[in-house]
Design an enzyme around this catalytic site. Structure first.
Site, PDB file in Angstrom:
ATOM      1  N   SER A 148       0.938  -1.191  -0.044  1.00 28.28           N
ATOM      2  CA  SER A 148       0.054   0.143  -0.097  1.00 28.28           C
ATOM      3  C   SER A 148       0.803   1.145   0.039  1.00 28.28           C
ATOM      4  CB  SER A 148      -1.012  -0.115   1.388  1.00 28.28           C
ATOM      5  OG  SER A 148      -2.056   1.054   0.977  1.00 28.28           O
ATOM      6  N   ASP A 242     -10.084  -3.071  -5.348  1.00 27.46           N
ATOM      7  CA  ASP A 242      -9.087  -2.246  -4.858  1.00 27.46           C
ATOM      8  C   ASP A 242      -8.971  -1.017  -5.928  1.00 27.46           C
ATOM      9  OD1 ASP A 242      -7.077  -0.867  -3.838  1.00 27.46           O
ATOM     10  OD2 ASP A 242      -5.671  -2.458  -3.484  1.00 27.46           O
ATOM     11  N   HIS A 272      -8.070  -4.811  -1.301  1.00 26.50           N
ATOM     12  CA  HIS A 272      -6.740  -4.257  -1.016  1.00 26.50           C
ATOM     13  C   HIS A 272      -5.761  -5.207  -0.001  1.00 26.50           C
ATOM     14  CE1 HIS A 272      -4.030  -0.746  -0.610  1.00 26.50           C
ATOM     15  NE2 HIS A 272      -4.227  -0.609   0.495  1.00 26.50           N
TER      16      HIS A 272
END
Length: 317
Positions: A148, A242, A272
């Site tokens: 991320s 995502d 995600h």
């Protein structure tokens, strides 16, 4: 404990996981709350893998080193955790780090970097670059990994290493990376309704704090804006539910055009950072991650001529 894949989106929506990302105001309030009362970052006492851990400080940052307890480590991995540039490292991150150390038989270096409003892309990327160089001097071969927001930092650092230090990493491994902090991909609104975790309004507010004085198009902020040519091999994990997935596709395609070896794992219907989750597909992804971060491991498995085009698709059962 392993959870059914279909439970994950329901759970995320039930607990309001994307609440902070729904509006700029909520994102800014979250920053203020955590600045006043930061959350703990120490590794849990039980990690599920046999490792040893020590910690030091570098320029005021805690830097952990996680090693296999039953083997002499070979090489190292610098792992940069995600959390929207505002949330601290979590137990799921620590479990993945421990698994990498134990199964790849390597030293994993984990910086506890400053988050917004105190940390900025310019300072943190520069410090991660120095950590990578130091790890190379101490441990030999070094690889970069991150998820991320940490994926953004990792890829940005790989570019700085290439441009300023003539260092080409043997691998950068990215889990659901944030790649373009302008959030400008026209496919994002199409994906947004299926994403129970992230949303653009708060994401843009957080990333605007993170970039500091740098323009959004600076590769230290948005690595997708940078030149990919000359980077070492990339391994990318991304779920289709995502909002960062459309930019992951752009990274894959642009990397291939630039002659960069890229291995792209896409989770159909997955959310995600799905490799961090306690699911069957998460478990399978973590095994691949540990293998790819092992010194001397083959890049992607197929013949050399096929490597630059390797993609896999995982479907939610």
């Amino acid at each position: 404990m392993r959870l059914p894949e279909r439970v994950i989106p329901l759970y995320l929506r039930a607990v309001g996981r994307n609440r902070v990302f729904r509006s700029p105001g909520r994102a800014r309030a979250h920053v203020d709350r955590l600045a006043l009362r930061p959350r703990p970052y120490a590794p849990p006492r039980r990690l599920g893998s046999p490792v040893t851990i020590d910690v030091s400080r570098r320029d005021g940052w805690p830097v952990y080193r996680v090693r296999p307890a039953d083997a002499r480590p070979q090489g190292s991995v610098v792992y940069v955790h995600g959390g929207g540039w505002v949330n601290e490292i979590s137990a799921a991150h620590w479990r993945l780090v421990a698994q990498i150390a134990a199964e790849a038989r390597t030293t994993v270096v984990v910086p506890i970097y400053p988050l917004v409003p105190f940390g900025t892309a310019e300072a943190v990327v520069a410090a991660v670059v120095e950590l990578v160089r130091e790890a190379g001097e101490l441990h030999g071969e070094v690889r970069l990994a991150g998820d991320s927001a940490g994926g953004q930092i990792a890829l940005s650092a790989a570019m700085v290493l290439r441009d300023q230090h003539s260092v080409t990493l043997p691998r950068a491994l990215l889990i659901s990376p944030a790649l373009d902090l302008a959030w400008s991909n026209p496919r994002i609104p199409q994906v947004q309704p299926s994403d129970p975790w992230l949303a653009v309004p708060g994401g843009r507010a957080l990333s605007d704090r993170w970039r500091g004085e740098l323009p959004t198009e600076d590769p230290r902020v948005s690595p997708l804006a940078g030149d990919l040519a000359g980077l070492g091999p990339l391994t990318v994990f991304s779920g289709t539910h995502d909002i960062l997935n459309p930019d992951a596709h752009l990274l894959r395609d642009r990397a291939r055009v630039a002659g960069v070896e890229v291995e792209f794992h896409e989770g159909e219907g997955l959310v995600h950072v799905y490799p961090l989750l306690p699911t069957r597909t998460g478990e399978a992804a973590r095994a691949i991650i540990a293998e790819r971060l092992t010194v001397g491991s083959p890049s992607n498995g197929p013949e050399d001529g096929e490597r630059s085009a390797r993609s896999t698709s995982i479907r939610m059962p």
